[in-house]
Design a protein around this motif. Sequence first.
Motif, PDB file in Angstrom:
ATOM      1  N   THR A 161       0.768  -1.146  -0.020  1.00 22.46           N
ATOM      2  CA  THR A 161      -0.013  -0.034   0.003  1.00 22.46           C
ATOM      3  C   THR A 161       0.797   1.252   0.233  1.00 22.46           C
ATOM      4  O   THR A 161       0.499   2.168  -0.628  1.00 22.46           O
ATOM      5  CB  THR A 161      -0.880  -0.084   1.275  1.00 22.46           C
ATOM      6  OG1 THR A 161      -1.774  -1.088   1.091  1.00 22.46           O
ATOM      7  CG2 THR A 161      -1.853   1.379   1.201  1.00 22.46           C
ATOM      8  N   LEU A 162       1.715   1.142   0.834  1.00 23.65           N
ATOM      9  CA  LEU A 162       2.826   2.272   0.922  1.00 23.65           C
ATOM     10  C   LEU A 162       3.585   2.662  -0.507  1.00 23.65           C
ATOM     11  O   LEU A 162       3.658   3.795  -0.738  1.00 23.65           O
ATOM     12  CB  LEU A 162       3.791   2.304   1.959  1.00 23.65           C
ATOM     13  CG  LEU A 162       4.670   3.270   2.314  1.00 23.65           C
ATOM     14  CD1 LEU A 162       3.959   4.755   2.585  1.00 23.65           C
ATOM     15  CD2 LEU A 162       5.676   3.177   3.249  1.00 23.65           C
ATOM     16  N   VAL A 163       3.983   1.721  -1.053  1.00 19.79           N
ATOM     17  CA  VAL A 163       4.514   1.696  -2.406  1.00 19.79           C
ATOM     18  C   VAL A 163       3.644   2.291  -3.477  1.00 19.79           C
ATOM     19  O   VAL A 163       4.038   3.026  -4.021  1.00 19.79           O
ATOM     20  CB  VAL A 163       5.093   0.182  -2.951  1.00 19.79           C
ATOM     21  CG1 VAL A 163       5.467   0.224  -4.232  1.00 19.79           C
ATOM     22  CG2 VAL A 163       6.141  -0.376  -1.894  1.00 19.79           C
ATOM     23  N   LYS A 164       2.324   1.645  -3.568  1.00 20.74           N
ATOM     24  CA  LYS A 164       1.571   2.253  -4.317  1.00 20.74           C
ATOM     25  C   LYS A 164       1.217   3.878  -4.036  1.00 20.74           C
ATOM     26  O   LYS A 164       1.346   4.637  -5.110  1.00 20.74           O
ATOM     27  CB  LYS A 164       0.108   1.510  -4.338  1.00 20.74           C
ATOM     28  CG  LYS A 164       0.241   0.059  -4.719  1.00 20.74           C
ATOM     29  CD  LYS A 164      -0.986  -0.409  -4.616  1.00 20.74           C
ATOM     30  CE  LYS A 164      -1.046  -2.150  -5.105  1.00 20.74           C
ATOM     31  NZ  LYS A 164      -2.364  -2.824  -4.745  1.00 20.74           N
ATOM     32  N   LEU A 165       1.251   4.363  -2.893  1.00 19.75           N
ATOM     33  CA  LEU A 165       1.066   5.446  -2.542  1.00 19.75           C
ATOM     34  C   LEU A 165       2.041   6.330  -3.055  1.00 19.75           C
ATOM     35  O   LEU A 165       1.967   7.630  -3.542  1.00 19.75           O
ATOM     36  CB  LEU A 165       0.884   5.871  -1.051  1.00 19.75           C
ATOM     37  CG  LEU A 165      -0.582   5.238  -0.588  1.00 19.75           C
ATOM     38  CD1 LEU A 165      -0.689   5.250   0.831  1.00 19.75           C
ATOM     39  CD2 LEU A 165      -1.698   6.095  -1.103  1.00 19.75           C
ATOM     40  N   ASP A 166       3.461   6.036  -2.930  1.00 14.92           N
ATOM     41  CA  ASP A 166       4.296   6.620  -3.289  1.00 14.92           C
ATOM     42  C   ASP A 166       4.500   6.836  -4.833  1.00 14.92           C
ATOM     43  O   ASP A 166       4.876   7.827  -5.541  1.00 14.92           O
ATOM     44  CB  ASP A 166       5.850   6.139  -2.736  1.00 14.92           C
ATOM     45  CG  ASP A 166       6.126   6.189  -1.344  1.00 14.92           C
ATOM     46  OD1 ASP A 166       5.404   7.173  -0.765  1.00 14.92           O
ATOM     47  OD2 ASP A 166       6.978   5.624  -0.895  1.00 14.92           O
ATOM     48  N   ALA A 167       3.941   5.928  -5.596  1.00 17.46           N
ATOM     49  CA  ALA A 167       3.927   5.594  -7.177  1.00 17.46           C
ATOM     50  C   ALA A 167       2.791   6.731  -7.486  1.00 17.46           C
ATOM     51  O   ALA A 167       3.316   7.229  -8.545  1.00 17.46           O
ATOM     52  CB  ALA A 167       3.731   4.349  -7.648  1.00 17.46           C
ATOM     53  N   GLN A 220      -1.235  12.733  -4.185  1.00 20.42           N
ATOM     54  CA  GLN A 220      -1.978  11.881  -3.111  1.00 20.42           C
ATOM     55  C   GLN A 220      -2.389  12.697  -2.059  1.00 20.42           C
ATOM     56  O   GLN A 220      -1.665  13.372  -1.278  1.00 20.42           O
ATOM     57  CB  GLN A 220      -1.195  10.667  -2.775  1.00 20.42           C
ATOM     58  CG  GLN A 220      -2.175   9.826  -1.737  1.00 20.42           C
ATOM     59  CD  GLN A 220      -3.296   9.151  -2.479  1.00 20.42           C
ATOM     60  OE1 GLN A 220      -3.409   8.982  -3.675  1.00 20.42           O
ATOM     61  NE2 GLN A 220      -4.423   8.805  -1.742  1.00 20.42           N
ATOM     62  N   SER A 221      -3.746  12.640  -1.689  1.00 17.34           N
ATOM     63  CA  SER A 221      -4.225  13.682  -0.485  1.00 17.34           C
ATOM     64  C   SER A 221      -3.951  12.923   0.561  1.00 17.34           C
ATOM     65  O   SER A 221      -4.428  11.610   0.573  1.00 17.34           O
ATOM     66  CB  SER A 221      -5.879  13.978  -0.972  1.00 17.34           C
ATOM     67  OG  SER A 221      -6.188  14.490   0.567  1.00 17.34           O
ATOM     68  N   LEU A 222      -3.504  13.331   1.641  1.00 17.21           N
ATOM     69  CA  LEU A 222      -3.235  12.746   3.070  1.00 17.21           C
ATOM     70  C   LEU A 222      -4.787  12.870   3.969  1.00 17.21           C
ATOM     71  O   LEU A 222      -4.410  12.310   4.832  1.00 17.21           O
ATOM     72  CB  LEU A 222      -2.025  13.361   3.727  1.00 17.21           C
ATOM     73  CG  LEU A 222      -0.803  13.200   3.024  1.00 17.21           C
ATOM     74  CD1 LEU A 222       0.314  14.010   3.957  1.00 17.21           C
ATOM     75  CD2 LEU A 222      -0.427  11.821   2.835  1.00 17.21           C
ATOM     76  N   ASP A 223      -5.736  13.465   3.233  1.00 21.03           N
ATOM     77  CA  ASP A 223      -7.073  13.467   3.922  1.00 21.03           C
ATOM     78  C   ASP A 223      -7.719  12.261   3.775  1.00 21.03           C
ATOM     79  O   ASP A 223      -8.706  11.877   4.749  1.00 21.03           O
ATOM     80  CB  ASP A 223      -7.907  14.678   3.423  1.00 21.03           C
ATOM     81  CG  ASP A 223      -6.945  16.099   3.874  1.00 21.03           C
ATOM     82  OD1 ASP A 223      -6.459  16.124   4.626  1.00 21.03           O
ATOM     83  OD2 ASP A 223      -7.438  16.844   3.039  1.00 21.03           O
ATOM     84  N   ALA A 224      -7.511  11.536   2.743  1.00 16.65           N
ATOM     85  CA  ALA A 224      -8.294  10.292   2.639  1.00 16.65           C
ATOM     86  C   ALA A 224      -7.372   9.040   2.368  1.00 16.65           C
ATOM     87  O   ALA A 224      -7.011   8.616   1.435  1.00 16.65           O
ATOM     88  CB  ALA A 224      -9.008  10.220   1.154  1.00 16.65           C
ATOM     89  N   LEU A 225      -6.703   8.683   3.476  1.00 16.83           N
ATOM     90  CA  LEU A 225      -5.758   7.723   3.402  1.00 16.83           C
ATOM     91  C   LEU A 225      -6.412   6.486   3.468  1.00 16.83           C
ATOM     92  O   LEU A 225      -7.557   6.068   4.093  1.00 16.83           O
ATOM     93  CB  LEU A 225      -4.905   7.789   4.801  1.00 16.83           C
ATOM     94  CG  LEU A 225      -4.060   8.976   5.000  1.00 16.83           C
ATOM     95  CD1 LEU A 225      -3.363   8.959   6.280  1.00 16.83           C
ATOM     96  CD2 LEU A 225      -2.911   9.141   4.029  1.00 16.83           C
ATOM     97  N   PRO A 226      -5.795   5.359   2.854  1.00 18.20           N
ATOM     98  CA  PRO A 226      -6.455   4.089   2.923  1.00 18.20           C
ATOM     99  C   PRO A 226      -6.492   3.362   4.417  1.00 18.20           C
ATOM    100  O   PRO A 226      -5.349   3.847   5.194  1.00 18.20           O
ATOM    101  CB  PRO A 226      -5.402   3.258   2.001  1.00 18.20           C
ATOM    102  CG  PRO A 226      -4.398   4.178   1.322  1.00 18.20           C
ATOM    103  CD  PRO A 226      -4.477   5.557   2.099  1.00 18.20           C
ATOM    104  N   ALA A 227      -7.087   2.421   4.401  1.00 10.35           N
ATOM    105  CA  ALA A 227      -7.310   1.782   5.685  1.00 10.35           C
ATOM    106  C   ALA A 227      -5.729   1.021   6.340  1.00 10.35           C
ATOM    107  O   ALA A 227      -5.299   0.731   5.360  1.00 10.35           O
ATOM    108  CB  ALA A 227      -8.222   0.515   5.907  1.00 10.35           C
TER     109      ALA A 227
END
Length: 87
Positions: free
Chosen positions: A14-20, A25-32
């Motif tokens: 999940t972290l790798v995908k967010l970095d990609a 990417q908005s930090l207001d709507a973080l994945p679970a």
Amino acid sequence: MVKSSTLGCRDRETLVKLDAAGASQSLDALPAGCVVLDAGERLLDQPVMGGGFSDYVELERRDGSMLFVRSSAMVPDPGIGSVYDER
């Protein structure tokens, strides 16, 4: 220790995908399973073979939860040092 506010996730992928996705990417709507760590938060490094070559490290928070964090977001804690260093 976290050197600036950074993202940590229970799942490495999940972290790798967010970095990609990049900085847009908005930090207001973080994945679970993801949280924003505050600058200066102390985390325990988990010993892993070859960990020095990884872009992401697994760390333990004060509450015992485990998170993956970008290794570039971490610095040694000047008040504690490493539990593996000879004293």
